[in-house]
Design a protein around this motif. Structure first.
Motif, mmCIF file in Angstrom:
data_model
loop_
_atom_site.group_PDB
_atom_site.id
_atom_site.type_symbol
_atom_site.label_atom_id
_atom_site.label_comp_id
_atom_site.label_asym_id
_atom_site.label_seq_id
_atom_site.Cartn_x
_atom_site.Cartn_y
_atom_site.Cartn_z
ATOM 1 N N UNK A 191 20.855 49.364 39.289
ATOM 2 C CA UNK A 191 19.755 48.951 39.720
ATOM 3 C C UNK A 191 20.065 47.588 40.204
ATOM 4 N N UNK A 192 18.771 46.813 40.621
ATOM 5 C CA UNK A 192 18.855 45.447 41.434
ATOM 6 C C UNK A 192 18.760 44.383 40.250
ATOM 7 N N UNK A 193 19.172 44.705 39.035
ATOM 8 C CA UNK A 193 19.019 43.395 38.297
ATOM 9 C C UNK A 193 20.372 42.452 38.359
ATOM 10 N N UNK A 194 20.047 41.165 38.499
ATOM 11 C CA UNK A 194 21.057 40.180 38.780
ATOM 12 C C UNK A 194 22.216 40.430 37.697
ATOM 13 N N UNK A 195 23.332 40.458 37.969
ATOM 14 C CA UNK A 195 24.505 40.827 37.076
ATOM 15 C C UNK A 195 25.690 40.036 37.447
ATOM 16 N N UNK A 196 26.269 39.580 36.230
ATOM 17 C CA UNK A 196 27.616 39.007 36.385
ATOM 18 C C UNK A 196 28.534 39.801 35.652
ATOM 19 N N UNK A 197 29.733 40.342 36.281
ATOM 20 C CA UNK A 197 30.634 40.953 35.579
ATOM 21 C C UNK A 197 31.862 40.156 35.308
ATOM 22 N N UNK A 198 32.300 40.029 34.254
ATOM 23 C CA UNK A 198 33.460 39.368 33.703
ATOM 24 C C UNK A 198 34.813 40.287 33.215
ATOM 25 N N UNK A 199 35.755 40.036 33.836
ATOM 26 C CA UNK A 199 37.098 41.020 33.188
ATOM 27 C C UNK A 199 38.166 40.157 32.864
ATOM 28 N N UNK A 200 39.114 40.929 32.331
ATOM 29 C CA UNK A 200 40.356 40.076 31.805
ATOM 30 C C UNK A 200 41.160 39.547 33.151
ATOM 31 N N UNK A 201 41.837 38.953 33.018
ATOM 32 C CA UNK A 201 43.019 38.047 33.975
ATOM 33 C C UNK A 201 43.620 39.243 34.976
ATOM 34 N N UNK A 202 43.897 38.930 36.219
ATOM 35 C CA UNK A 202 44.510 39.913 36.761
ATOM 36 C C UNK A 202 46.134 39.479 37.031
ATOM 37 N N UNK A 203 46.802 40.271 36.036
ATOM 38 C CA UNK A 203 48.259 40.012 36.211
ATOM 39 C C UNK A 203 49.106 40.768 37.364
ATOM 40 N N UNK A 204 48.481 41.389 38.112
ATOM 41 C CA UNK A 204 49.128 42.032 39.077
ATOM 42 C C UNK A 204 49.999 43.383 38.433
ATOM 43 N N UNK A 205 49.903 43.786 37.381
ATOM 44 C CA UNK A 205 50.614 44.912 36.894
ATOM 45 C C UNK A 205 49.946 45.868 36.903
ATOM 46 N N UNK A 206 50.721 47.175 36.803
ATOM 47 C CA UNK A 206 50.089 48.422 37.027
ATOM 48 C C UNK A 206 49.634 49.029 35.852
ATOM 49 N N UNK A 207 49.643 50.421 35.627
ATOM 50 C CA UNK A 207 49.440 51.098 34.341
ATOM 51 C C UNK A 207 47.939 51.000 33.874
ATOM 52 N N UNK A 208 47.657 50.844 32.648
ATOM 53 C CA UNK A 208 46.534 51.038 31.994
ATOM 54 C C UNK A 208 45.392 49.533 32.662
ATOM 55 N N UNK A 209 46.129 48.777 32.579
ATOM 56 C CA UNK A 209 45.430 47.284 32.899
ATOM 57 C C UNK A 209 45.167 47.224 34.582
ATOM 58 N N UNK A 210 45.971 47.743 35.307
ATOM 59 C CA UNK A 210 45.740 47.712 36.720
ATOM 60 C C UNK A 210 44.689 48.951 36.875
ATOM 61 N N UNK A 211 44.729 49.952 36.422
ATOM 62 C CA UNK A 211 43.620 51.070 36.553
ATOM 63 C C UNK A 211 42.265 50.203 36.188
#
Length: 260
Positions: A191-211
């Motif tokens: 929906x249109x609810x104002x939303x902030x999405x915070x996620x883990x640091x982007x280390x540039x790695x693949x695998x599970x974290x990259x996905x």
């Protein structure tokens, strides 16, 4: 050696802000325990992740409570809340949260959910858009992530069944209902609810974290009014690993929402 003293009034304010006011209410005849910091016209309700109770937010709750009422609660079978023998899916979590808000006379809160708590918060906001002023999703599992993981990673995509016995009763029941919760969350449009999405640091790695990081964009698709931001450091527990940054980002988001 004595600790340097600060002014009496300032010390009293600092001490009061650092301690939560613990309480409990009855929801459908069952005790629900909660922690509360601060006071104000707007309320931030924090929903913990799988295996965690309200205490996971002790390090950020008092810091966010600046002119704001902040609530963190134990879901059924966690901490001080009574267990519920039923199915612990997103629908049950929605009913529990609705009961808590009514019991505490909270109207149009901002919901902040971590991990599975983010799934519950998003599900609630999708089904009750007029009852939510804003949404903060911290490391929330994107819709369809399990299937995407099975295609790309092939293993480690589902919760190990035996590990559930290390969790409190409520956590074990939530693990048993994870597939159902995922389906329910997928069926609930964003929906249109104002939303902030915070996620883990982007280390540039693949695998599970990259996905995981690439799939966070799906949350933005579900919540078009969302802003996605990656933490400068740390992993799944952003509110612990990058605490100062987390408090700053959430506080700025709340300020931008304006008055209730």
């Amino acid at each position: 050696m004595r600790t340097p003293m600060i002014g009496g009034v300032a010390a009293a304010v600092l001490l009061a802000a650092s301690w939560a006011n613990a309480g409990e209410v009855m929801v459908d005849g069952r005790k629900v325990a909660y922690r509360e910091w601060g006071a104000g016209d707007r309320t931030l309700v924090m929903v913990s992740g799988l295996g965690d109770g309200a205490e996971t937010f002790d390090g950020v709750g008092p810091r966010l409570a600046q002119g704001l009422r902040v609530i963190a609660y134990d879901r059924a079978g966690y901490g001080g809340s009574a267990d519920d023998p039923g199915v612990h899916d997103a629908v049950r979590a929605e009913a529990e949260l609705k009961g808590l808000l009514a019991a505490l006379n909270i109207q149009r809160p901002v919901l902040l959910g971590h991990s599975l708590g983010g799934v519950f918060a998003a599900h609630f906001a999708a089904r009750n858009p007029r009852e939510v002023a804003g949404l903060v999703l911290e490391e929330t599992r994107p819709t369809g992530f399990t299937d995407a993981c099975k295609v790309k990673i092939k293993r480690g995509c589902e919760f190990p069944p035996l590990l559930k016995y290390a969790f409190p009763p409520g956590g074990r029941r939530e693990i048993e209902a994870l597939s159902l919760t995922e389906r329910q969350e997928a069926e609930a449009a964003g929906g249109a609810t104002p939303t902030l999405i915070l996620t883990r640091a982007n280390t540039g790695q693949g695998g599970f974290d990259g996905l995981w990081l690439s799939q966070q964009a799906k949350l933005v698709q579900r919540w078009p009014a969302a802003r996605l931001v990656a933490a400068p450091k740390g992993g799944h527990y952003v509110h612990r690993d990058a605490r100062d940054w987390f408090v700053s980002e959430v506080s700025s988001f709340l300020t931008a929402l304006g008055q209730p």
